[in-house]
Write a protein that holds these residues in place. Structure first.
Motif, short mmCIF file in Angstrom:
data_model
loop_
_atom_site.label_atom_id
_atom_site.label_comp_id
_atom_site.label_asym_id
_atom_site.label_seq_id
_atom_site.Cartn_x
_atom_site.Cartn_y
_atom_site.Cartn_z
N SER A 13 0.54 -0.69 0.10
CA SER A 13 0.10 -0.27 -0.54
C SER A 13 0.69 1.28 -0.24
N LEU A 14 2.20 0.97 -0.18
CA LEU A 14 3.13 2.42 0.31
C LEU A 14 4.57 2.05 -0.25
N CYS A 15 4.83 2.74 -1.60
CA CYS A 15 5.81 2.80 -1.73
C CYS A 15 7.11 4.12 -2.08
N ILE A 16 7.74 3.68 -1.18
CA ILE A 16 9.22 5.44 -1.84
C ILE A 16 10.25 4.71 -2.18
N CYS A 17 10.02 5.62 -3.13
CA CYS A 17 11.33 5.86 -4.16
C CYS A 17 11.68 7.27 -4.44
N PRO A 18 13.33 7.37 -4.86
CA PRO A 18 14.07 8.08 -4.48
C PRO A 18 13.79 9.17 -6.02
N GLU A 19 14.05 10.15 -5.91
CA GLU A 19 13.77 10.85 -7.30
C GLU A 19 14.66 10.49 -8.10
N GLY A 20 14.26 10.61 -9.46
CA GLY A 20 15.03 10.01 -10.26
C GLY A 20 15.20 9.06 -10.40
N GLN A 21 13.68 7.59 -10.03
CA GLN A 21 14.30 6.30 -10.24
C GLN A 21 13.30 6.04 -11.47
N ASN A 22 12.81 5.15 -11.92
CA ASN A 22 11.72 4.43 -12.16
C ASN A 22 11.11 3.48 -11.29
N VAL A 23 9.72 3.05 -11.33
CA VAL A 23 8.32 2.83 -10.31
C VAL A 23 7.93 1.44 -11.41
N ILE A 150 8.36 10.38 -2.76
CA ILE A 150 9.44 10.98 -3.38
C ILE A 150 10.09 11.69 -2.67
N GLN A 151 11.33 10.77 -2.27
CA GLN A 151 12.19 11.26 -1.58
C GLN A 151 13.05 12.43 -2.76
#
Length: 279
Positions: A13-23, A150-151
């Motif tokens: 239910s939650l996804c945390i990804c860094p800026e510039g990546q693909n998800v 997005i981080q």
């Protein structure tokens, strides 16, 4: 309006990804259609205000369904036996958004080169519809959602500058603290030496039986001459066990000279002993 014959689930239910990546976000369909002649449409919506159902039906990065599916009416068909048939080859990419179909009841959306504006809820919808007279009639709808955070990533130059600044600051602090460290070491050594000296004094005092040695004050030497005490001397004769007289006694006859013997003359009285003259 009846109960749903199929459900949509999400693996997270939650996804945390860094800026510039693909998800890649995934939703899975379970169950079957109410009628095997019905069609099943799958799509995704986006909400930036926390709406878990994406009621505004806003498209991801403003990419419309037509751009993603080319023809929503022919997009995907679910047969009665549960097998899936795709008319579009399964994927289409527009503006960094990719719609991917799966042959095992799952469908995905891929968002590339993430930015801070991509943070929000992503809702996946599955709609069962029947086409009659050229028109689609919705029979049941199911949906799920995934929250994406997005981080923000620091630029490499800023990160390098920050690391260099931290290293320089650490070196400066170390140099400034070096004199203080040396002073503390010197003080510690002085304290150890002082404790050792006190310990030696205490051990010496204990050996002499003195708990706290006190040094007496030496009286000052007087310059006036002090009278010397008068000494007396009494000469007396000692009886010889052998009957021989000592040569030092008065009126002692001289012993005959024997070769090899030593001759001791009569000793004169001691001048400092006036009483010896009287005797």
């Amino acid at each position: 309006g009846g109960p749903s014959a199929f459900l949509i689930t999400t693996p997270y239910s939650l996804c945390i990804c860094p800026e510039g990546q693909n998800v890649t976000l995934t939703c899975r369909i379970s169950g079957s259609l109410a009628d095997h002649h019905d069609l099943l449409y799958k799509t995704w919506y986006f909400s930036s205000n926390g709406d878990q159902s994406c009621s505004e039906k806003k498209h991801i990065r403003n990419v419309t369904e037509k751009e993603l599916h080319h023809d929503l009416g022919r997009h995907h068909e679910l047969l009665g036996n549960g097998t899936q048939k795709s008319h579009l080859g399964g994927q289409a990419i527009h503006h960094g958004v990719e719609f991917v179909l799966d042959h095992h009841g799952a469908f995905h959306i891929v968002v590339m080169n993430l930015t801070l504006q991509d943070s929000g809820n992503y809702c996946c919808y599955a709609v069962e519809a029947r086409r009659e007279h050229g028109k689609s009639h919705t029979k049941q709808v199911a949906h799920g959602f995934v929250e994406l955070q997005i981080q923000q990533a620091l630029p490499s130059s800023v990160a390098d500058i920050t690391a260099a600044a931290l290293a320089t600051g650490a070196c400066i602090v170390g140099i400034l603290c070096l004199p203080l460290i040396l002073l503390l070491i010197y003080k510690q050594r002085q304290a150890v030496s002082s404790r050792r000296a006190h310990e030696l004094v205490r051990m010496e005092s204990s050996a002499q039986g003195i708990e706290n040695p006190v040094f007496e004050v030496v009286p000052s030497v007087s310059t006036e001459p002090q009278p010397r005490p008068q000494r007396s001397y009494m000469a007396s004769r000692q009886t010889s066990e052998s009957g021989w007289h000592l040569l030092s006694e008065p009126s002692t006859p001289l012993s005959p000279h024997v070769p090899g013997d030593c001759f001791f003359p009569t000793l004169d009285p001691v001048p400092d002993s006036p009483n010896s003259l009287k005797a």
